[in-house]
Motif scaffolding. Structure first.
Motif, short mmCIF file in Angstrom:
data_model
loop_
_atom_site.label_atom_id
_atom_site.label_comp_id
_atom_site.label_asym_id
_atom_site.label_seq_id
_atom_site.Cartn_x
_atom_site.Cartn_y
_atom_site.Cartn_z
N SER A 149 -10.52 -25.03 -8.52
CA SER A 149 -9.46 -24.64 -7.58
C SER A 149 -8.64 -23.48 -8.12
CB SER A 149 -8.55 -25.83 -7.28
OG SER A 149 -9.27 -26.91 -6.73
N LEU A 150 -8.32 -23.53 -9.41
CA LEU A 150 -7.54 -22.46 -10.02
C LEU A 150 -8.29 -21.12 -9.95
CD1 LEU A 150 -6.23 -24.41 -13.13
CD2 LEU A 150 -4.79 -23.45 -11.33
N LEU A 151 -9.59 -21.16 -10.23
CA LEU A 151 -10.36 -19.92 -10.22
C LEU A 151 -10.59 -19.43 -8.79
CD1 LEU A 151 -13.01 -20.46 -13.04
CD2 LEU A 151 -10.64 -19.70 -13.17
N ASP A 152 -10.84 -20.33 -7.86
CA ASP A 152 -11.02 -19.93 -6.46
C ASP A 152 -9.76 -19.26 -5.92
OD1 ASP A 152 -13.63 -20.81 -6.24
OD2 ASP A 152 -13.09 -22.76 -5.39
N ALA A 153 -8.60 -19.77 -6.32
CA ALA A 153 -7.33 -19.24 -5.80
C ALA A 153 -6.95 -17.90 -6.43
CB ALA A 153 -6.21 -20.25 -6.04
N TRP A 154 -7.52 -17.57 -7.58
CA TRP A 154 -7.14 -16.37 -8.31
C TRP A 154 -7.18 -15.11 -7.44
CZ3 TRP A 154 -4.93 -14.95 -12.80
CH2 TRP A 154 -5.12 -13.65 -13.26
N PRO A 155 -8.29 -14.78 -6.78
CA PRO A 155 -8.30 -13.54 -5.99
C PRO A 155 -7.55 -13.63 -4.67
CG PRO A 155 -10.40 -14.66 -5.77
CD PRO A 155 -9.60 -15.44 -6.77
N VAL A 156 -7.21 -14.85 -4.24
CA VAL A 156 -6.52 -15.03 -2.96
C VAL A 156 -5.03 -14.75 -3.09
CG1 VAL A 156 -6.01 -16.69 -1.12
CG2 VAL A 156 -8.25 -16.72 -2.23
N LEU A 157 -4.48 -15.04 -4.25
CA LEU A 157 -3.04 -14.87 -4.49
C LEU A 157 -2.69 -13.40 -4.68
CD1 LEU A 157 -2.44 -17.83 -6.96
CD2 LEU A 157 -1.35 -17.56 -4.72
N PRO A 158 -1.45 -13.02 -4.36
CA PRO A 158 -0.98 -11.67 -4.71
C PRO A 158 -1.04 -11.50 -6.23
CG PRO A 158 0.53 -12.73 -3.16
CD PRO A 158 -0.43 -13.79 -3.61
N PRO A 159 -1.31 -10.29 -6.73
CA PRO A 159 -1.47 -10.09 -8.18
C PRO A 159 -0.35 -10.67 -9.03
CG PRO A 159 -2.13 -8.11 -7.00
CD PRO A 159 -1.56 -9.05 -5.96
N ALA A 160 0.89 -10.51 -8.60
CA ALA A 160 2.01 -10.98 -9.42
C ALA A 160 2.08 -12.50 -9.50
CB ALA A 160 3.33 -10.43 -8.86
N GLU A 161 1.45 -13.20 -8.55
CA GLU A 161 1.54 -14.66 -8.50
C GLU A 161 0.32 -15.35 -9.12
OE1 GLU A 161 2.52 -16.21 -4.66
OE2 GLU A 161 3.75 -14.46 -4.13
N ARG A 162 -0.69 -14.59 -9.49
CA ARG A 162 -1.93 -15.20 -9.95
C ARG A 162 -1.79 -16.01 -11.25
NH1 ARG A 162 -5.28 -9.74 -8.64
NH2 ARG A 162 -5.47 -10.05 -6.39
N PRO A 163 -1.09 -15.51 -12.27
CA PRO A 163 -1.08 -16.26 -13.54
C PRO A 163 -0.35 -17.59 -13.48
CG PRO A 163 -0.47 -13.94 -13.88
CD PRO A 163 -0.43 -14.20 -12.41
N ALA A 164 0.69 -17.72 -12.64
CA ALA A 164 1.59 -18.87 -12.72
C ALA A 164 0.88 -20.22 -12.60
CB ALA A 164 2.69 -18.74 -11.68
N PRO A 165 0.01 -20.47 -11.60
CA PRO A 165 -0.62 -21.79 -11.53
C PRO A 165 -1.48 -22.11 -12.74
CG PRO A 165 -0.87 -20.59 -9.45
CD PRO A 165 -0.35 -19.61 -10.46
N ILE A 166 -2.18 -21.10 -13.27
CA ILE A 166 -3.02 -21.34 -14.45
C ILE A 166 -2.15 -21.65 -15.66
CG2 ILE A 166 -4.63 -20.25 -16.05
CD1 ILE A 166 -5.85 -18.79 -13.69
#
Length: 327
Positions: A149-166
């Motif tokens: 789920s974390l990897l699938d969501a990576w390209p969907v999120l805006p760039p600035a928000e990608r690192p936070a869930p991981i």
């Protein structure tokens, strides 16, 4: 509304499907309730109590209900053929809250006839089955595993928000950089893969926040900087502390204070007490604010190098600097 149909809607928490209603009432009963405004069709075959839908101009019905109800409706639409994934899965896993304006995400087998609808994104995946290990149940909801789920969501999120869930998932010890790297090997075409690998490298090195990653990249590596450890566990005064950035030979702990730290007197008091306890072990604590790290990285770097040099000179004059005890 037909009394039997009303009971079905209430038992379903405001949701009913055409298939379920058809088991007890004629199909025209559902259509009549919809035309009368008692029910709202949000997806093919899925209806909600109209009182739960807040119509908004230009927004589809599924986007006009609370996100949790929208996810329930999507799963009913899938009828066992799919699982929540991407941003919707992150919400279920508790590492990121999905906002009302974000669509629901479902992953289904490649051969599935289900397709995307307004406010619903259906992802068709080859070799996907709605069973373990590709799908797990969390809070009685079928969802893709956390790492995927974390990897699938990576390209969907805006760039600035990608690192936070991981970062949150790693900090909560629900996954590791190594596990995510292994999962990434199976996704060679994942968009923005290079940036993700950099983040995983930083997490593997011990960084645990965006500020620590910034410090790693712009301050604490490069010519003249000795090897530094991150998130070092130290036991002192009956308490366990984790040192943000630690120069072991010089016994210098560099703390990176977040943007809100200076506005919290209680946190400031806690930090001062912790610094005093570390001083009993001969550890010097040096703190840098978020503002200085981000806006004055070169100056901070020079100061760190000067402090480390002074500590080495002091150790040369007064005896060796030894490592702290740890538990």
């Amino acid at each position: 509304m037909n009394p039997v149909l009303r009971v079905l809607v209430e038992q379903g928490g405001g949701l009913v499907t055409r298939w379920l209603a058809g088991q007890v009432v004629p199909s025209w009963t559902l259509d009549r309730a919809s035309r009368a405004g008692h029910l709202c069709r949000v997806l093919p075959g899925v209806y909600l109590d109209a009182r739960l839908v807040t119509p908004m101009p230009g927004r589809p019905p599924l986007a006009s209900v609370p996100p949790e109800l929208a996810r329930r409706a999507a799963l009913e639409y899938a009828a066992g053929q799919g699982a929540l994934s991407h941003l919707s899965a992150l919400n279920v896993w508790g590492v990121r809250q999905q906002t009302a304006d974000e669509p629901v995400h479902l992953t289904v087998p490649a051969h599935s006839t289900l397709r995307s609808r307004p406010h619903l994104v259906v992802h068709h995946r080859r070799h996907f089955t709605v069973a373990q290990p590709q799908v797990v149940m969390r809070r009685d909801v079928p969802v893709t595993p956390l790492d995927r789920s974390l990897l699938d969501a990576w390209p969907v999120l805006p760039p600035a928000e990608r690192p936070a869930p991981i970062i949150r998932a790693v900090n909560d010890r629900r996954t590791t950089a190594e596990r995510l790297r292994a999962e990434l090997c199976g996704l060679p075409k994942l968009p923005h893969r290079a940036e993700l690998r950099v983040l995983l490298d930083r997490l593997a090195a011990g960084c645990r926040s965006p500020l620590e990653i910034w410090g790693h990249d712009h301050v604490f590596t490069g010519p003249g900087m000795p090897p530094l450890k991150r998130q070092v566990r130290v036991r002192v005064g009956g308490r366990t502390s984790y040192l943000d950035v630690y120069a072991e030979a010089e016994r210098v702990n560099i703390e990176l204070d977040g943007a809100s730290t200076h506005d919290d007197p209680r946190q400031r008091e806690i930090d001062l007490r912790r610094d005093a306890l570390l001083a009993t072990l001969g550890i010097l604590v040096v703190r840098f604010t978020h503002r200085r790290l981000v806006h004055e990285p070169d100056q901070v770097r020079r100061e760190v190098l000067a402090i480390l040099a002074a500590r080495r000179w002091s150790a040369g004059g007064y005896g060796p600097v030894t490592s702290p005890g740890s538990g």
